[in-house]
Design an enzyme around this catalytic site. Sequence first.
Site, PDB file in Angstrom:
ATOM      1  N   ASP A   1       0.807  -1.228   0.000  1.00 45.34           N
ATOM      2  CA  ASP A   1       0.000   0.000   0.000  1.00 45.34           C
ATOM      3  C   ASP A   1       0.837   1.274   0.000  1.00 45.34           C
ATOM      4  O   ASP A   1       0.447   2.282   0.580  1.00 45.34           O
ATOM      5  CB  ASP A   1      -0.958   0.014   1.213  1.00 45.34           C
ATOM      6  CG  ASP A   1      -1.852  -1.191   1.217  1.00 45.34           C
ATOM      7  OD1 ASP A   1      -2.255  -1.627   0.136  1.00 45.34           O
ATOM      8  OD2 ASP A   1      -2.137  -1.703   2.316  1.00 45.34           O
TER       9      ASP A   1
ATOM     10  N   LYS B   1       1.984   2.308  -5.129  1.00 46.99           N
ATOM     11  CA  LYS B   1       2.673   1.839  -6.342  1.00 46.99           C
ATOM     12  C   LYS B   1       1.856   2.087  -7.613  1.00 46.99           C
ATOM     13  O   LYS B   1       2.404   2.463  -8.634  1.00 46.99           O
ATOM     14  CB  LYS B   1       2.955   0.323  -6.236  1.00 46.99           C
ATOM     15  CG  LYS B   1       3.870  -0.054  -5.089  1.00 46.99           C
ATOM     16  CD  LYS B   1       3.997  -1.555  -4.947  1.00 46.99           C
ATOM     17  CE  LYS B   1       2.776  -2.262  -4.414  1.00 46.99           C
ATOM     18  NZ  LYS B   1       2.441  -2.012  -3.004  1.00 46.99           N
TER      19      LYS B   1
ATOM     20  N   GLY C   1      -4.051  -4.252  -4.229  1.00 48.67           N
ATOM     21  CA  GLY C   1      -5.097  -3.270  -4.514  1.00 48.67           C
ATOM     22  C   GLY C   1      -4.409  -1.984  -4.930  1.00 48.67           C
ATOM     23  O   GLY C   1      -3.917  -1.253  -4.091  1.00 48.67           O
ATOM     24  N   HIS C   2      -4.329  -1.744  -6.228  1.00 45.52           N
ATOM     25  CA  HIS C   2      -3.599  -0.571  -6.717  1.00 45.52           C
ATOM     26  C   HIS C   2      -4.596   0.506  -7.154  1.00 45.52           C
ATOM     27  O   HIS C   2      -5.342   0.328  -8.108  1.00 45.52           O
ATOM     28  CB  HIS C   2      -2.631  -0.982  -7.831  1.00 45.52           C
ATOM     29  CG  HIS C   2      -1.555  -1.911  -7.333  1.00 45.52           C
ATOM     30  ND1 HIS C   2      -0.644  -2.517  -8.135  1.00 45.52           N
ATOM     31  CD2 HIS C   2      -1.263  -2.314  -6.064  1.00 45.52           C
ATOM     32  CE1 HIS C   2       0.166  -3.264  -7.389  1.00 45.52           C
ATOM     33  NE2 HIS C   2      -0.208  -3.155  -6.131  1.00 45.52           N
TER      34      HIS C   2
ATOM     35  N   GLN D   1       2.344  -5.881  -3.279  1.00 43.42           N
ATOM     36  CA  GLN D   1       2.753  -5.993  -1.872  1.00 43.42           C
ATOM     37  C   GLN D   1       4.026  -5.162  -1.637  1.00 43.42           C
ATOM     38  O   GLN D   1       4.280  -4.237  -2.396  1.00 43.42           O
ATOM     39  CB  GLN D   1       2.957  -7.462  -1.451  1.00 43.42           C
ATOM     40  CG  GLN D   1       1.658  -8.268  -1.392  1.00 43.42           C
ATOM     41  CD  GLN D   1       1.173  -8.759  -2.740  1.00 43.42           C
ATOM     42  OE1 GLN D   1       1.902  -9.363  -3.499  1.00 43.42           O
ATOM     43  NE2 GLN D   1      -0.071  -8.502  -3.052  1.00 43.42           N
TER      44      GLN D   1
HETATM   45  P1  IMO Z   1      -0.635  -4.058  -2.433  1.00 43.57           P
HETATM   46  O1  IMO Z   1      -0.135  -4.555  -3.755  1.00 43.57           O
HETATM   47  C1  IMO Z   1      -0.903  -4.563   1.864  1.00 43.57           C
HETATM   48  C2  IMO Z   1      -0.854  -8.619   3.474  1.00 43.57           C
HETATM   49  C3  IMO Z   1      -2.129  -9.120   4.131  1.00 43.57           C
HETATM   50  C4  IMO Z   1      -1.548 -10.089   5.152  1.00 43.57           C
HETATM   51  C5  IMO Z   1      -0.383 -10.715   4.404  1.00 43.57           C
HETATM   52  C6  IMO Z   1      -0.685 -12.028   3.715  1.00 43.57           C
HETATM   53  O2  IMO Z   1      -1.930  -3.351  -2.492  1.00 43.57           O
HETATM   54  O3  IMO Z   1       0.428  -3.287  -1.738  1.00 43.57           O
HETATM   55  P2  IMO Z   1      -2.136 -12.770   1.600  1.00 43.57           P
HETATM   56  O4  IMO Z   1      -3.477 -12.313   1.116  1.00 43.57           O
HETATM   57  O5  IMO Z   1      -1.033 -12.489   0.651  1.00 43.57           O
HETATM   58  O6  IMO Z   1      -2.169 -14.169   2.110  1.00 43.57           O
HETATM   59  O7  IMO Z   1      -1.861 -11.875   2.916  1.00 43.57           O
HETATM   60  O8  IMO Z   1       0.005  -9.756   3.417  1.00 43.57           O
HETATM   61  N1  IMO Z   1      -1.021  -8.122   2.095  1.00 43.57           N
HETATM   62  C7  IMO Z   1      -1.004  -6.829   1.760  1.00 43.57           C
HETATM   63  N2  IMO Z   1      -0.903  -5.723   2.521  1.00 43.57           N
HETATM   64  N3  IMO Z   1      -0.950  -4.419   0.536  1.00 43.57           N
HETATM   65  C8  IMO Z   1      -1.020  -5.511  -0.252  1.00 43.57           C
HETATM   66  O9  IMO Z   1      -0.927  -5.429  -1.596  1.00 43.57           O
HETATM   67  C9  IMO Z   1      -1.095  -6.787   0.347  1.00 43.57           C
HETATM   68  N4  IMO Z   1      -1.199  -8.056  -0.109  1.00 43.57           N
HETATM   69  C10 IMO Z   1      -1.142  -8.859   0.971  1.00 43.57           C
HETATM   70  O10 IMO Z   1      -2.833  -8.080   4.734  1.00 43.57           O
HETATM   71  O11 IMO Z   1      -1.036  -9.395   6.262  1.00 43.57           O
HETATM   72 MG    MG Z   2      -2.905  -1.721  -1.883  1.00 44.52          MG
END
Ligand code: IMO
Ligand code: MG
Length: 421
Positions: A12, A15, A39-40, A221
């Site tokens: 988050d 990106k 979630g972009h 992530q």
């Molecule tokens: P973006 O691309 C923030 C976190 C989840 C959890 C851990 C594992 O938007 O930055 P998962 O669903 O992969 O099994 O979850 O990773 N997590 C994220 N946190 N932004 C994301 O994506 C995330 N994708 C997974 O909250 O702690």
């Molecule tokens: Mg996000």
Amino acid sequence: MVDVILGLQWGDEGKGKIVDYFAPRYDIIARFQGGPNAGHTLYVNDQKIVLHQIPSGIFHENTINLIGNGVVLDPVTLKKECESVKSFGIDFRRNLYIAQRTHIILPTHRALDKASEISKGNEKIGSTLKGIGPSYMDKTGRNGLRVGDLMDKNFTTQYIRLRLKHQKLLDGLHFQEDVSAWEEEFFEALDFMRQFKIVAGEYFINEKIGQGKKVLAEGAQGSMLDVDFGTFPFVTSSNTISAGVCTGLGVAPQQIRDVIGVTKAYCTRVGSGPFPTELNDETGDRLRKAGSEFGATTGRPRRCGWIDLVALRYACMINGVSNLVMTKADVLDDFEKLEVCGKYRIDGKETSEIPFQMLQHVIEPVLTPFKGWRSDITGVSSYGGLPAAMKAYTSFIDSSQTVKDSYSSNGPGRNQVTENL
Ligand code: IMO
Ligand code: MG
């Protein structure tokens, strides 16, 4: 030539907006890992759109978007997302390509994710429950189905075999929900997916690189969620770092040029796990409110705290960050005082390194105070126009890293970016 944009914190970092900003400089935008847990958020003509599976270059007409083999793809999410992109007048069939080696997320993967989290009780990861962990397990466990398998006449047989295996695991975990209700839309979405340009991603991308095309690899992530180097076990199931680009797209390391690392001006984390600079107080609440820090994928309130340079240095080292982008600086506009964590104090000793097991220690952040700038920076379009207090804050952060240039983002819009001098 391949440049990379990736997150340096716990996801988050903004990106999507940064990819959208740099996209006109590239011919291809490619996602190399992760899935619909991402979630972009982008703003197109002042309208907000959140992308989970489609690369953030989709709104640039002449850009090719590739979902790489390192991604795990949920057909249902993809279909929904394509429909919402279409409402913006974008013909996704024209410029969206999918690598045939990309693994498919099945309805039972989602169920297994949920069942596994429930079985962990208080120790749960805080997964987005999108089936990410179970589908990567089936990939490394050599069971998963891939997008290219859709063309195989035995696809349904393979699907049923895997589904039965999953059902046994679900029964073992005493999972009660009826997954067959999800299957109808899954099969509909598979049919929808068959209409896409499904390509041998590794040949496709290397051929384009050979023709001199520029590729931007879009990470999902963040580095602290990387399965090897993040805060294990509170991580996601893929390599979110720059090394993941090679395996997630099929490009050689020599092809990678710039690594653009994105960090927020403060720090957030959604889900469980260590977060040394977390503020469980009014300042944390204020950051959450000012930054609208609620998950773009799950709607969960994000945990908030000050920027952590121990984690940032670590992430820059592992990724080889060459360009640093600081986002959401405008969220700090009204703060009288800011703090930056430069070191951790563990058992009375100061350290600049990330410990092996963060939760086994009481980690106290060593904080340096900064004066807030107390002015609205959202309309500033050049570095010269930024308040002195903000320049002091940014240069402190930049100087803690060895990067060749840096940028600040001062609002959600496409053009709210300044290059720091
Ligand atoms: P973006 O691309 C923030 C976190 C989840 C959890 C851990 C594992 O938007 O930055 P998962 O669903 O992969 O099994 O979850 O990773 N997590 C994220 N946190 N932004 C994301 O994506 C995330 N994708 C997974 O909250 O702690
Ligand atoms: Mg996000």
